[in-house]
Write a protein that holds these residues in place. Structure first.
Motif, mmCIF file in Angstrom:
data_model
loop_
_atom_site.group_PDB
_atom_site.id
_atom_site.type_symbol
_atom_site.label_atom_id
_atom_site.label_comp_id
_atom_site.label_asym_id
_atom_site.label_seq_id
_atom_site.Cartn_x
_atom_site.Cartn_y
_atom_site.Cartn_z
ATOM 1 N N ALA A 1 -2.705 -0.562 -6.134
ATOM 2 C CA ALA A 1 -3.777 0.408 -5.892
ATOM 3 C C ALA A 1 -4.766 0.471 -7.048
ATOM 4 O O ALA A 1 -5.828 1.068 -6.938
ATOM 5 C CB ALA A 1 -3.172 1.799 -5.659
ATOM 6 N N VAL B 1 -2.740 5.482 -0.762
ATOM 7 C CA VAL B 1 -3.772 4.540 -0.333
ATOM 8 C C VAL B 1 -3.923 4.588 1.188
ATOM 9 O O VAL B 1 -5.036 4.622 1.721
ATOM 10 C CB VAL B 1 -3.434 3.101 -0.793
ATOM 11 C CG1 VAL B 1 -4.357 2.084 -0.131
ATOM 12 C CG2 VAL B 1 -3.536 2.992 -2.314
ATOM 13 N N ARG B 2 -2.784 4.617 1.890
ATOM 14 C CA ARG B 2 -2.851 4.605 3.362
ATOM 15 C C ARG B 2 -3.440 5.899 3.904
ATOM 16 O O ARG B 2 -4.294 5.894 4.804
ATOM 17 C CB ARG B 2 -1.453 4.360 3.935
ATOM 18 C CG ARG B 2 -0.999 2.924 3.689
ATOM 19 C CD ARG B 2 0.381 2.684 4.209
ATOM 20 N NE ARG B 2 1.398 3.208 3.320
ATOM 21 C CZ ARG B 2 2.548 3.751 3.716
ATOM 22 N NH1 ARG B 2 2.823 3.852 4.994
ATOM 23 N NH2 ARG B 2 3.415 4.186 2.829
ATOM 24 N N TRP C 1 0.845 -1.206 0.000
ATOM 25 C CA TRP C 1 0.000 0.000 0.000
ATOM 26 C C TRP C 1 0.874 1.247 0.000
ATOM 27 O O TRP C 1 1.632 1.479 0.935
ATOM 28 C CB TRP C 1 -0.941 0.004 1.211
ATOM 29 C CG TRP C 1 -1.727 -1.274 1.353
ATOM 30 C CD1 TRP C 1 -1.768 -2.099 2.444
ATOM 31 C CD2 TRP C 1 -2.609 -1.869 0.386
ATOM 32 N NE1 TRP C 1 -2.591 -3.165 2.206
ATOM 33 C CE2 TRP C 1 -3.124 -3.054 0.962
ATOM 34 C CE3 TRP C 1 -3.005 -1.522 -0.903
ATOM 35 C CZ2 TRP C 1 -4.013 -3.888 0.272
ATOM 36 C CZ3 TRP C 1 -3.889 -2.365 -1.584
ATOM 37 C CH2 TRP C 1 -4.380 -3.517 -0.993
#
Ligand code: HEM
Ligand code: HEM
Length: 196
Positions: free
Chosen positions: A85, A35-36, A31
């Motif tokens: 992603a 995304v995080r 990730w």
């Protein structure tokens, strides 16, 4: 598809070409920061929107607009982002999703490095339900739809369906974490997962 399969042990060992350096060791950077950041900002904004639905209208609306912005970034990132992603990496055929869920019921589903088929479907369902919730919420602030019963109902139903999906999402994360003895929530914080 992004040209690689994230299924472990079924040809999924091939790292995405652009990520070879990060995959050199026993761990994989799955990730990316976007995304995080998207995920944990979404958790905060969704919790804020959920808690303020009946009162604190200003906070509620700002939390909602934050979610709209996060969704917009994530959708673009789903097309141009890092390999894991991308939507192409985690949107599977319905038959694959059903088979995966049946395997999960017997606790013998394959491990995936990125989203597994059910997790990918859940990500899409959450994004769509949040879009429906925020769209109807924004309608309620407009002159045309303010106080209109069906829009209020639609907003409330969408919000409730979203919270139900979140419940299933957490259950799925827990089951997959136990089944494969890994901390998926931790991976969403650090970005790293073990390769196999
Ligand atoms: C995912 C984000 C959101 C969630 C989870 C959410 C959830 C809720 C909930 C649970 C209610 C209470 C419904 C009721 O008891 O009648 C509510 C009401 C409301 N929400 Fe949202 N909402 C979200 C986004 C938004 C957005 C983006 C806006 C507008 C910018 C908005 C505007 C409103 C308004 C105006 C009401 C009051 C409706 C009424 O008086 O019945 N919401 N929301
Ligand atoms: C503390 C509560 C939560 C935890 C521990 C958690 C954990 C996770 C984990 C581990 C993943 C990756 C799943 C995988 O490995 O395939 C994930 C993905 C995701 N979660 Fe959560 N989650 C939480 C709350 C939420 C909430 C409240 C929402 C939305 C309202 C949400 C929406 C999503 C979405 C959309 C994804 C896909 C991420 C992406 O591909 O960008 N999560 N979550």
């Amino acid at each position: 598809m992004t040209g690689f399969d994230n299924e472990v042990g079924a040809g999924g060992d091939q790292p995405p070409a652009s990520d070879v350096r990060a995959e050199a060791g026993a761990r994989v950077k799955v990730w990316d920061p976007i995304v995080r950041l998207f995920h944990w900002s979404l958790v905060i904004a969704f919790t804020a929107a959920w808690l303020t639905g009946d009162e604190l209208k200003r906070v509620h609306e700002w939390a909602g607009y934050t979610i709209v912005a996060l969704l917009a970034v994530r959708v673009v990132w789903g097309f141009i982002g890092t390999p894991y992603a991308r939507f192409g990496n985690f949107i599977y055929r319905p038959s694959t999703i059903v088979r995966f869920l049946l395997d999960t019921a017997r606790f013998r589903a394959r491990r995936y490095v990125g989203h597994n088929p059910a997790g990918g479907a859940m990500a899409v369902a959450l994004l769509l339900m949040l879009a429906a919730t925020t769209a109807t919420g924004i309608m309620l602030t407009s002159d045309a739809y303010w106080g209109v019963d069906w829009v209020e109902d639609a907003h409330e139903i969408a919000a409730n369906l979203a919270i139900m999906l979140v419940g299933l999402h957490l259950a799925g994360v827990l089951v997959a974490s136990v089944e494969h003895r890994e901390n998926l929530a931790g991976a969403m914080i650090t970005g790293w997962k073990r390769r196999r």
